[in-house]
Scaffold this motif. Sequence first.
Motif, short mmCIF file in Angstrom:
data_model
loop_
_atom_site.label_atom_id
_atom_site.label_comp_id
_atom_site.label_asym_id
_atom_site.label_seq_id
_atom_site.Cartn_x
_atom_site.Cartn_y
_atom_site.Cartn_z
N MET A 190 0.97 -1.07 0.03
CA MET A 190 -0.09 0.01 -0.04
C MET A 190 0.83 1.20 0.01
O MET A 190 1.73 1.25 0.79
N ASN A 191 0.74 2.28 -0.75
CA ASN A 191 1.40 3.27 -1.10
C ASN A 191 0.32 4.79 -0.84
O ASN A 191 -0.57 4.72 -0.85
N ILE A 192 1.19 5.79 -0.44
CA ILE A 192 0.68 7.17 -0.54
C ILE A 192 0.36 7.47 -1.89
O ILE A 192 1.44 7.27 -2.75
N ILE A 193 -0.70 7.98 -2.26
CA ILE A 193 -0.91 8.21 -3.77
C ILE A 193 -0.47 9.53 -4.31
O ILE A 193 -0.11 9.61 -5.30
N SER A 194 -0.62 10.61 -3.43
CA SER A 194 -0.34 11.91 -3.90
C SER A 194 0.13 12.76 -2.68
O SER A 194 0.22 12.41 -1.65
N GLY A 195 0.71 14.00 -3.05
CA GLY A 195 1.26 14.92 -2.29
C GLY A 195 2.72 14.59 -2.08
O GLY A 195 3.35 13.85 -2.74
N PHE A 196 3.10 15.25 -0.99
CA PHE A 196 4.73 15.34 -0.63
C PHE A 196 5.18 13.99 -0.41
O PHE A 196 6.48 13.64 -0.70
N ALA A 197 4.36 12.88 -0.17
CA ALA A 197 4.86 11.59 0.34
C ALA A 197 4.38 10.63 -0.68
O ALA A 197 4.29 9.49 -0.81
N ARG A 198 3.91 11.28 -2.05
CA ARG A 198 3.61 10.30 -3.06
C ARG A 198 4.60 9.06 -3.18
O ARG A 198 5.80 9.21 -3.35
N ASN A 199 3.99 7.90 -3.54
CA ASN A 199 4.52 6.61 -3.68
C ASN A 199 5.22 5.92 -2.39
O ASN A 199 6.14 5.06 -2.33
N LEU A 200 5.35 6.59 -1.36
CA LEU A 200 5.85 6.16 0.02
C LEU A 200 5.17 5.06 0.21
O LEU A 200 3.74 4.55 0.21
N THR A 201 5.97 4.02 0.42
CA THR A 201 5.38 2.57 0.76
C THR A 201 4.76 2.47 2.33
O THR A 201 6.01 2.78 3.12
N LEU A 202 3.63 2.01 2.79
CA LEU A 202 3.29 1.92 4.02
C LEU A 202 3.35 0.50 4.42
O LEU A 202 3.17 -0.40 3.60
N ALA A 203 3.55 0.32 5.75
CA ALA A 203 3.46 -0.99 6.42
C ALA A 203 2.30 -1.55 6.08
O ALA A 203 1.25 -0.95 6.33
N ASP A 204 2.16 -2.80 6.10
CA ASP A 204 1.02 -3.68 6.03
C ASP A 204 0.29 -3.99 7.36
O ASP A 204 1.05 -4.32 8.32
N LEU A 205 -0.86 -4.09 7.43
CA LEU A 205 -1.38 -4.44 8.55
C LEU A 205 -0.99 -5.82 8.90
O LEU A 205 -0.92 -6.85 8.05
N PRO A 206 -0.91 -6.26 10.16
CA PRO A 206 -0.46 -7.79 10.45
C PRO A 206 -1.65 -8.77 10.33
O PRO A 206 -1.27 -9.88 10.49
N ASP A 207 -2.92 -8.50 10.37
CA ASP A 207 -4.01 -9.25 10.36
C ASP A 207 -4.52 -9.26 8.83
O ASP A 207 -4.83 -8.35 8.27
N SER A 208 -4.23 -10.56 8.20
CA SER A 208 -4.52 -10.70 6.79
C SER A 208 -6.12 -10.64 6.43
O SER A 208 -6.48 -10.41 5.28
N GLU A 209 -6.90 -10.54 7.58
CA GLU A 209 -8.30 -10.77 7.39
C GLU A 209 -8.91 -9.20 7.37
O GLU A 209 -10.00 -8.93 7.09
N ILE A 210 -8.19 -8.23 7.68
CA ILE A 210 -8.35 -6.78 7.72
C ILE A 210 -8.55 -6.37 6.48
O ILE A 210 -7.67 -6.70 5.37
N ARG A 211 -9.66 -5.54 5.96
CA ARG A 211 -9.98 -5.06 4.63
C ARG A 211 -9.64 -3.75 4.64
O ARG A 211 -10.62 -2.80 4.88
N PRO A 212 -8.31 -3.37 3.92
CA PRO A 212 -8.05 -1.63 3.86
C PRO A 212 -8.74 -1.30 2.71
O PRO A 212 -9.13 -1.89 1.81
N THR A 213 -9.07 0.02 2.92
CA THR A 213 -9.79 0.55 1.38
C THR A 213 -8.83 0.45 0.57
O THR A 213 -7.57 0.77 0.39
N SER A 214 -9.27 -0.16 -0.67
CA SER A 214 -8.51 -0.32 -2.13
C SER A 214 -7.99 1.02 -2.47
O SER A 214 -8.47 2.19 -2.21
N GLY A 215 -6.85 0.76 -2.97
CA GLY A 215 -6.05 2.02 -3.42
C GLY A 215 -6.83 2.75 -4.57
O GLY A 215 -6.94 3.91 -4.62
N ARG A 216 -7.53 2.05 -5.48
CA ARG A 216 -8.38 2.87 -6.40
C ARG A 216 -9.51 3.57 -5.93
O ARG A 216 -9.78 4.64 -6.06
N ALA A 217 -10.15 2.85 -4.82
CA ALA A 217 -11.38 3.66 -4.24
C ALA A 217 -10.61 4.84 -3.49
O ALA A 217 -11.23 5.91 -3.27
#
Length: 198
Positions: A1-28
């Motif tokens: 998962m990455n930051i999409i826009s702004g000063f941190a554009r393309n910054l890679t974020l750490a993933d949640l440890p729980d694979s069952e968690i559903r983060p908001t999709s990048g496209r949405a």
Amino acid sequence: MNIISGFARNLTLADLPDSEIRPTSGRARKALFDSLGDFRDKKVLDLCSGSGALALEAVSRGAQWAVMIEKSPAHTACIQENCRRLRNVMPPEYAAGDLTVVQSDILDVRSWIIRLQSPPDLIFSDPPYPVSAELFRKLLSDKKFCSGCAGAKLIWEIPDSRGAMGEFINNPALEQMQFRRFGSTIFLLAVITLHNDL
């Protein structure tokens, strides 16, 4: 998962440890944020923050500060790591205090609302789908929450189950309510107001 826009554009974020968690999709997330317009000097509250991606995206796009509320200790640790990564690329005009993480149940309003520097402009909320409607009703019946956040735009991700939108309509604490679909994800957008029943 990455930051999409702004000063941190393309910054890679750490993933949640729980694979069952559903983060908001990048496209949405991109479509939602692009639709919200200018984030400069906005104040952001992120409830059920997960990885912190929504709040951190807002700060990257110019938000003045972000407060992230998360109940899970493991997820809170993930948010802290993502805040560290964002601070590493943050321009000097931003202060370290612009990112605040609070480990708390969002319904324990009194424990976290004092951490807000001023009323927020935008409130993101993406709770686990099975408890989303219940949290929505309880939070918006809390006078402390509604008075502390009156006038803020609430953006609540709607569960993907059939008929779920019906559980989020006609709430007396909200006005200017609308549902927006971005890809397969539906968001409720509304303005928080105090109402006579509180």
